[in-house]
Design an enzyme around this catalytic site. Structure first.
Site, PDB file in Angstrom:
ATOM      1  N   CYS A 150       0.814  -1.210   0.000  1.00  0.00           N
ATOM      2  CA  CYS A 150       0.000   0.000   0.000  1.00  0.00           C
ATOM      3  C   CYS A 150       0.851   1.266   0.000  1.00  0.00           C
ATOM      4  O   CYS A 150       0.500   2.269  -0.633  1.00  0.00           O
ATOM      5  CB  CYS A 150      -0.937  -0.003   1.203  1.00  0.00           C
ATOM      6  SG  CYS A 150      -0.091  -0.094   2.804  1.00  0.00           S
ATOM      7  N   HIS A 287      -1.679   1.704   7.250  1.00  0.00           N
ATOM      8  CA  HIS A 287      -2.125   1.551   5.869  1.00  0.00           C
ATOM      9  C   HIS A 287      -1.998   2.883   5.130  1.00  0.00           C
ATOM     10  O   HIS A 287      -2.360   3.934   5.662  1.00  0.00           O
ATOM     11  CB  HIS A 287      -3.565   1.065   5.841  1.00  0.00           C
ATOM     12  CG  HIS A 287      -4.074   0.711   4.480  1.00  0.00           C
ATOM     13  ND1 HIS A 287      -3.416  -0.180   3.643  1.00  0.00           N
ATOM     14  CD2 HIS A 287      -5.166   1.122   3.785  1.00  0.00           C
ATOM     15  CE1 HIS A 287      -4.094  -0.297   2.510  1.00  0.00           C
ATOM     16  NE2 HIS A 287      -5.150   0.487   2.562  1.00  0.00           N
ATOM     17  N   ASN A 307      -8.487   3.693  -2.144  1.00  0.00           N
ATOM     18  CA  ASN A 307      -7.764   2.579  -1.547  1.00  0.00           C
ATOM     19  C   ASN A 307      -7.121   1.748  -2.652  1.00  0.00           C
ATOM     20  O   ASN A 307      -7.328   2.003  -3.844  1.00  0.00           O
ATOM     21  CB  ASN A 307      -8.722   1.729  -0.711  1.00  0.00           C
ATOM     22  CG  ASN A 307      -8.006   0.874   0.309  1.00  0.00           C
ATOM     23  OD1 ASN A 307      -6.785   0.907   0.445  1.00  0.00           O
ATOM     24  ND2 ASN A 307      -8.765   0.083   1.053  1.00  0.00           N
TER      25      ASN A 307
END
Length: 352
Positions: A150, A287, A307
C-alpha cells in the site's frame, strides 16, 4: 505495523517528469446485501468467492469457518452504530474468512515517520466540495492483492496525479519499480511512504510507466534503467503534521493535488460502503492511501479516499471518512505532491 505517530503531509516534488488462488472482484451490492442480511452461510461465501480450502486440509477449512463466523458477529456490532442513511455499512466481503491478525499481516503493512506540525496559512473560501477525479487526474483504482505494498501505491498514485495536474497525460506509473527498488523499505513486507519519497529524491530514480514494469504482487529483483530513459523523478518533498487542522489539509488538497496519507485501517476489513463515523481510531499507522477530495455540503462532511484493494471493495474502491475528530488518523501523516515542485522536465520525457 507502526506505533503511535504524528501523521505527516508531504509536498513531493516531481521532476519529469488476495487472496490466492481465487478471483476476488465483482462483488455486487445485491450479493453483499444478501450475504449480510441472511448471516451469509459459509458455503455460499465459498461458492461466491471461489474459495478452495481442500488442499490445505480439514483443519484449515474449520479455521476459515470460525473466522467467518467471528466476522458475521463483528458485522452486527459495527452496524449497530450506523443509524443515519449515509452511515458506513459493514458485512461479508472477500476478507471475511481471515482473522483480524491475518488481515493486518497481509494488507496493513505501512509504517509512519514523524513530521513537524503544519504552521502555514490556509486558503480562505474553500469550495464546499472538491474532487480531483472531476479533473481527470486520478488513475483508476488498483489492487495490491496479498502483498503489503500500500505504501508504494500511495506514493505512486500521488506522483502520477500531480504530474497530470501539471498538464501531462495521466499515466499509470510503476508500483512494482518502487516495490522492488526502494531499498529503504521491505517490499511486500511493508514500508514507509516517507522513506519511499526520500529514496526517490536522493537517488534520482525515474518512475517508468506501469506497462514497462508491471505489477506482480510480490517483491522481485530491481530492474535498473539507464539515466537517459524517460520517467518521473521526485526532486523534493516536505512533511507536515495536520492533526486538528482539517481546513489547512483541505487547502493543500485543493492547491497541490491528491494527498498520500497513512491511516489506521483495522476496521476496514469489514467495510462495504458509506461514510465511516465510528470504529476507526488514530492510534496506529498501518495503511497508506490517497485522499482525492472532500464533500462538506451534505449532512455528514467526509473525505474521499482511494484505496488499493480493487474496485469491488467499498465505494467502488473508495472509502468515505467523516471530517472531524481525526477519524482513522488521516490528518497526521499526509504526503503531498506539489505542482511547483513536481513538473520540471527531464531531458527525456515519458512518451505518451
Amino acid at each position: 505495523m507502526g506505533a503511535g505517530h504524528p501523521q505527516l503531509a508531504v509536498l513531493a516534488a516531481v521532476s519529469t517528469l488476495l487472496f490466492p488462488p481465487c478471483r476476488l472482484d465483482g462483488t455486487s451490492e445485491e450479493t453483499r446485501t444478501q450475504f449480510n442480511g441472511s448471516a451469509a452461510a459459509f458455503d455460499s461465501f465459498r461458492a461466491h468467492f471461489r474459495r478452495a480450502y481442500e488442499a490445505e486440509g480439514e483443519e484449515s477449512n474449520r479455521r476459515r469457518r470460525l473466522h467467518f463466523q467471528d466476522a458475521t458477529k463483528r458485522h452486527a456490532y459495527l452496524n449497530s452504530f450506523s443509524t443515519l442513511p449515509q452511515s458506513a455499512k459493514y458485512g461479508v466481503n472477500r476478507f471475511s474468512d481471515l482473522s483480524q491478525h491475518e488481515f493486518r499481516e497481509l494488507y496493513l503493512r505501512a509504517s509512519a515517520d514523524t513530521a513537524p506540525p503544519f504552521s502555514g496559512l490556509k486558503t480562505q473560501r474553500l469550495p464546499g466540495k472538491f474532487d480531483w477525479r472531476d479533473k481527470a487526474v486520478v488513475a483508476t483504482v488498483q489492487n495490491q492483492e496479498a502483498c503489503g505494498s500500500c505504501w508504494a501505491f500511495s506514493v505512486v498514485g500521488a506522483t502520477q496525479s500531480v504530474r497530470a495536474i501539471g498538464g501531462w497525460r495521466l499515466q499509470q506509473l510503476s508500483v512494482q519499480q518502487v516495490l522492488d527498488c526502494s531499498f529503504r523499505n521491505n517490499g511486500c513486507s511493508g514500508g514507509s511512504t516517507f522513506q519511499a519519497l526520500s529514496w526517490l529524491k536522493q537517488t534520482g530514480v525515474k518512475l517508468v510507466p506501469q506497462s514497462e514494469y508491471p505489477y506482480k504482487a510480490k517483491t522481485g529483483i530491481c530492474h535498473f534503467f539507464p539515466q537517459s530513459h524517460g520517467g518521473v523523478a521526485v526532486r523534493n518533498f516536505t512533511s507536515h503534521d495536520f492533526s486538528g487542522q482539517e481546513e489547512a489539509m483541505m487547502s493543500h488538497l485543493v492547491e497541490r493535488g491528491p494527498l498520500a496519507v497513512i491511516v489506521d485501517a483495522v476496521s476496514w476489513q469489514d467495510y462495504l460502503g458509506g461514510i465511516i463515523q465510528h470504529h476507526c481510531s488514530s492510534k496506529w499507522a498501518n495503511h497508506a492511501v490517497l485522499v482525492v477530495g472532500y464533500d462538506t455540503v451534505g449532512d455528514i462532511p467526509y473525505w474521499i479516499v482511494q484505496n488499493s484493494w480493487g474496485a469491488s471493495w467499498g465505494n467502488e474502491g473508495y472509502v468515505y471518512i467523516k471530517i472531524g475528530g481525526n477519524l482513522c488518523g488521516k490528518y497526521d501523516l499526509s504526503h503531498f505532491l506539489s505542482r511547483r515542485h513536481l513538473l520540471r522536465l527531464s531531458p527525456v520525457e515519458i512518451r505518451d
